[in-house]
Design a protein around this motif. Structure first.
Motif, mmCIF file in Angstrom:
data_model
loop_
_atom_site.group_PDB
_atom_site.id
_atom_site.type_symbol
_atom_site.label_atom_id
_atom_site.label_comp_id
_atom_site.label_asym_id
_atom_site.label_seq_id
_atom_site.Cartn_x
_atom_site.Cartn_y
_atom_site.Cartn_z
ATOM 1 N N ILE A 8 0.868 -1.175 0.000
ATOM 2 C CA ILE A 8 0.000 0.000 0.000
ATOM 3 C C ILE A 8 0.902 1.221 0.000
ATOM 4 N N LEU A 9 0.607 2.172 -0.895
ATOM 5 C CA LEU A 9 1.346 3.435 -0.934
ATOM 6 C C LEU A 9 0.480 4.517 -0.325
ATOM 7 N N LEU A 10 0.976 5.118 0.746
ATOM 8 C CA LEU A 10 0.293 6.227 1.412
ATOM 9 C C LEU A 10 0.996 7.520 1.028
ATOM 10 N N ALA A 11 0.256 8.423 0.403
ATOM 11 C CA ALA A 11 0.791 9.740 0.059
ATOM 12 C C ALA A 11 0.383 10.713 1.148
ATOM 13 N N THR A 12 1.333 11.475 1.654
ATOM 14 C CA THR A 12 1.032 12.413 2.735
ATOM 15 C C THR A 12 1.607 13.785 2.449
ATOM 16 N N ASP A 13 0.930 14.800 2.964
ATOM 17 C CA ASP A 13 1.432 16.171 2.853
ATOM 18 C C ASP A 13 1.327 16.906 4.181
ATOM 19 N N GLY A 14 0.945 16.181 5.221
ATOM 20 C CA GLY A 14 0.843 16.798 6.535
ATOM 21 C C GLY A 14 -0.495 17.432 6.831
ATOM 22 N N SER A 15 -1.401 17.433 5.873
ATOM 23 C CA SER A 15 -2.716 18.038 6.093
ATOM 24 C C SER A 15 -3.577 17.146 6.989
ATOM 25 N N GLU A 17 -6.484 15.914 6.249
ATOM 26 C CA GLU A 17 -6.990 14.812 5.434
ATOM 27 C C GLU A 17 -5.936 13.730 5.256
ATOM 28 N N ALA A 18 -4.678 14.125 5.126
ATOM 29 C CA ALA A 18 -3.595 13.147 4.992
ATOM 30 C C ALA A 18 -3.445 12.353 6.288
ATOM 31 N N GLY A 19 -3.691 12.995 7.433
ATOM 32 C CA GLY A 19 -3.652 12.290 8.707
ATOM 33 C C GLY A 19 -4.740 11.235 8.800
ATOM 34 N N LEU A 20 -5.919 11.571 8.295
ATOM 35 C CA LEU A 20 -7.012 10.601 8.264
ATOM 36 C C LEU A 20 -6.672 9.452 7.321
ATOM 37 N N ALA A 21 -6.070 9.784 6.185
ATOM 38 C CA ALA A 21 -5.654 8.754 5.222
ATOM 39 C C ALA A 21 -4.592 7.848 5.845
ATOM 40 N N ALA A 22 -3.703 8.423 6.640
ATOM 41 C CA ALA A 22 -2.648 7.627 7.291
ATOM 42 C C ALA A 22 -3.256 6.616 8.250
ATOM 43 N N ARG A 23 -4.240 7.045 9.016
ATOM 44 C CA ARG A 23 -4.897 6.110 9.943
ATOM 45 C C ARG A 23 -5.591 4.981 9.181
ATOM 46 N N GLU A 107 3.777 2.622 -9.399
ATOM 47 C CA GLU A 107 4.151 1.656 -10.436
ATOM 48 C C GLU A 107 5.502 1.025 -10.129
ATOM 49 N N GLU A 108 6.470 1.835 -9.694
ATOM 50 C CA GLU A 108 7.816 1.331 -9.409
ATOM 51 C C GLU A 108 7.817 0.271 -8.315
ATOM 52 N N ILE A 109 7.029 0.472 -7.277
ATOM 53 C CA ILE A 109 7.048 -0.470 -6.154
ATOM 54 C C ILE A 109 6.009 -1.578 -6.298
ATOM 55 N N GLY A 110 5.185 -1.506 -7.324
ATOM 56 C CA GLY A 110 4.147 -2.508 -7.514
ATOM 57 C C GLY A 110 3.041 -2.412 -6.484
ATOM 58 N N ALA A 111 2.645 -1.196 -6.153
ATOM 59 C CA ALA A 111 1.583 -0.992 -5.162
ATOM 60 C C ALA A 111 0.269 -1.574 -5.666
ATOM 61 N N GLY A 112 -0.466 -2.190 -4.765
ATOM 62 C CA GLY A 112 -1.788 -2.708 -5.090
ATOM 63 C C GLY A 112 -2.889 -1.752 -4.694
ATOM 64 N N LEU A 113 -2.527 -0.705 -3.948
ATOM 65 C CA LEU A 113 -3.486 0.299 -3.500
ATOM 66 C C LEU A 113 -2.721 1.576 -3.162
ATOM 67 N N ILE A 114 -3.295 2.703 -3.555
ATOM 68 C CA ILE A 114 -2.770 4.016 -3.179
ATOM 69 C C ILE A 114 -3.801 4.641 -2.246
ATOM 70 N N VAL A 115 -3.337 5.216 -1.134
ATOM 71 C CA VAL A 115 -4.231 5.898 -0.195
ATOM 72 C C VAL A 115 -3.816 7.364 -0.120
ATOM 73 N N VAL A 116 -4.769 8.244 -0.367
ATOM 74 C CA VAL A 116 -4.515 9.688 -0.324
ATOM 75 C C VAL A 116 -5.652 10.372 0.424
ATOM 76 N N GLY A 117 -5.354 11.528 0.960
ATOM 77 C CA GLY A 117 -6.393 12.353 1.565
ATOM 78 C C GLY A 117 -6.980 13.269 0.519
ATOM 79 N N SER A 118 -8.202 13.686 0.753
ATOM 80 C CA SER A 118 -8.849 14.629 -0.153
ATOM 81 C C SER A 118 -8.719 16.026 0.437
ATOM 82 N N ARG A 119 -8.377 16.967 -0.374
ATOM 83 C CA ARG A 119 -8.309 18.353 0.087
ATOM 84 C C ARG A 119 -9.671 19.000 0.071
#
Length: 152
Positions: A8-15, A17-23, A107-119
């Motif tokens: 799973i790839l978690l994208a974060t920016d410190g917002s 919403e990103a904190g909720l996505a991290a959880r 793509e490089e790491i072969g992630a099966g899921l990307i998790v992002v927060g919505s702004r």
């Protein structure tokens, strides 16, 4: 073959919403036994074209400081996720357009899921700028979970 992603790839920016996505990503990774990768993208908009040596030298020095701060941020995020029980396989610092770098890394790491927060951009601002999460959803090779703050 398992329905659950191995990575799973978690994208974060410190917002927020990103904190909720991290959880959400930590919980998903923990319950499915998936390895979690973390990414923060430093925008290249910070690289204006300065023609003079002094200006380039100063910009490179500032970018070095920003990279160090970003690495510290990623390490703190990793520690938080691991405290929540996630297995953080790797933290990645990228530079460029966030949406492009997230999709490329997935793509490089072969992630099966990307998790992002919505702004949660709305109206004219969204029409003019779009959003990172929208672009990732459109271009990703795998499923994308966009985590929103509950409006209720």
């Amino acid at each position: 073959m398992s329905f659950f992603p191995r990575r799973i790839l978690l994208a974060t920016d410190g917002s927020r919403e990103a904190g909720l996505a991290a959880r959400a990503a930590a919980e998903l990774a923990g319950k499915t036994g998936s390895a979690l990768h973390l990414v923060y993208v430093l925008p290249t908009a910070l690289h204006p074209p300065y023609p003079h040596f002094f200006q380039r030298e100063r910009l490179e020095s500032e970018m070095g400081k920003l990279r160090e701060e970003a690495r510290g941020f990623l390490e703190r995020q990793r520690e938080r996720l691991e405290a929540e029980g996630a297995n953080v396989e790797e933290a990645h610092l990228r530079e460029g357009r966030a949406d492009e770098e997230i999709v490329r890394l997935a793509e490089e790491i072969g992630a099966g899921l990307i998790v992002v927060g919505s702004r949660g951009l709305t109206g004219l601002r969204r029409a003019l700028m779009g959003s990172v999460s929208d672009s990732v959803v459109r271009h990703a090779h795998c499923p994308v979970l966009v985590v929103r703050e509950d409006g209720g």
